[in-house]
Design an enzyme around this catalytic site. Sequence first.
Site, mmCIF file in Angstrom:
data_model
loop_
_atom_site.group_PDB
_atom_site.id
_atom_site.type_symbol
_atom_site.label_atom_id
_atom_site.label_comp_id
_atom_site.label_asym_id
_atom_site.label_seq_id
_atom_site.Cartn_x
_atom_site.Cartn_y
_atom_site.Cartn_z
ATOM 1 N N LYS A 118 1.149 -1.420 -0.106
ATOM 2 C CA LYS A 118 0.213 0.058 0.216
ATOM 3 C C LYS A 118 0.861 1.202 0.176
ATOM 4 O O LYS A 118 -0.354 2.237 0.130
ATOM 5 C CB LYS A 118 -0.576 0.143 1.120
ATOM 6 C CG LYS A 118 -1.879 -0.508 1.166
ATOM 7 C CD LYS A 118 -2.798 -0.655 1.965
ATOM 8 C CE LYS A 118 -3.798 -1.771 2.230
ATOM 9 N NZ LYS A 118 -4.640 -2.404 3.690
ATOM 10 N N LYS A 194 -12.941 -11.082 -2.577
ATOM 11 C CA LYS A 194 -12.716 -11.579 -0.588
ATOM 12 C C LYS A 194 -13.473 -10.511 -0.621
ATOM 13 O O LYS A 194 -13.298 -9.120 -0.721
ATOM 14 C CB LYS A 194 -11.452 -10.629 -0.404
ATOM 15 C CG LYS A 194 -10.941 -11.199 0.909
ATOM 16 C CD LYS A 194 -9.559 -10.002 1.297
ATOM 17 C CE LYS A 194 -9.672 -11.082 2.738
ATOM 18 N NZ LYS A 194 -9.055 -10.022 3.726
ATOM 19 N N LYS A 197 -15.558 -4.584 3.542
ATOM 20 C CA LYS A 197 -16.849 -4.112 3.541
ATOM 21 C C LYS A 197 -16.863 -2.912 2.601
ATOM 22 O O LYS A 197 -17.422 -2.207 1.547
ATOM 23 C CB LYS A 197 -16.795 -3.530 5.127
ATOM 24 C CG LYS A 197 -17.866 -1.789 5.018
ATOM 25 C CD LYS A 197 -17.842 -1.503 6.921
ATOM 26 C CE LYS A 197 -18.954 -0.474 6.982
ATOM 27 N NZ LYS A 197 -19.372 -0.580 8.441
#
Length: 331
Positions: A118, A194, A197
Amino acid sequence: MTEHIKKKTILSGMQPTGSLHIGNLEGALKNWVDCQDDYWMYCCIVDWHSLTAEYTDTKGLKEKVFQMAVDFLAAGLDPEKCAIFVQSEVIEHAELHLIFSMLISVPTLTRMPTYQEKKDKLDSYGFLGYPVLQAADICLYNADFVPVGKDQEKHIWLAKDLAQRFNSTYKKVFQEPEALLREIPLILGADNRKMSKSYDNHIPIDFTEKQTEKRLKSFYTDPNKQRKGDPGNPDKCPIYLLHKIYSDNPEKEIAPPCRTGELGCVDCKLKLTERLNKSLAPIREKRQELLKDPNQVWDILATGRDRAKQRAGNVMDKVRSAMKLSYRKKK
Ligand code: TRP
């Protein structure tokens, strides 16, 4: 809770994302509930960690923490057996994080796979230090075990390394924690990615039965199976993955008629809807009960905080004394 009884300690942590979905429930929470009889459990809602991804918009954080605590309790965590608390309420996490940050090199942190993944989006000092804060979470309670999935294994290794470094540099204060690796069932969401949320492909525990039905209807299935009668491949279907969890005998009852085409996707999804709703019913009921008295939930978090603070305080006293960070006059 009387902690003089000899039991090993588990520390587990989860970022407050609000109400949980069935991926969190099956992947982590049920396992924590299973552990609470055999271990001293510390369940930490890691709000500081969540700031690494989002530090500007913090107004929803309180509600997210609350909803997470409600789901923990509804899923069966028993506040008599485990301390449920919020990370930032136990300030010692920050103190130990700072001390640990001296014992680790920057290249070790930049090599972490979670950072590599990231770093283009998240390049803050705080995000680089994420695993150091996690190591502090764990070592602050002298945890023996940390239940995690494979993706977190490196972080536990780092916590163990920091515990060893501290012990050999100053004095043995820390237990060396181990990962309690568990098989996490694969749970995919509506779009076959996957379940998460952030992808909005998830089934929150607090969905109503109708919402659950609607979400399951929208799920991806084997694209070669267009209509009932077409042969399908259950191994390529996220609905079948859920049948493996929520149906008693999916290899016999679901997979063969899917393969022959006898079982259509609509009926297959309806069967799952019924079973999933049945399995979630007691948790949803408990949720509703807890929501009637929010103060009870805040009280549980306050009790958890006090218990956590006591244990963390003892460990930090030992840390300061091992490092000779003590500036009081001699008595
Ligand atoms: N990094 C963990 C995750 O992303 C969350 C976490 C923070 C954690 N502190 C922890 C997990 C301590 C276990 C122990 O899931």
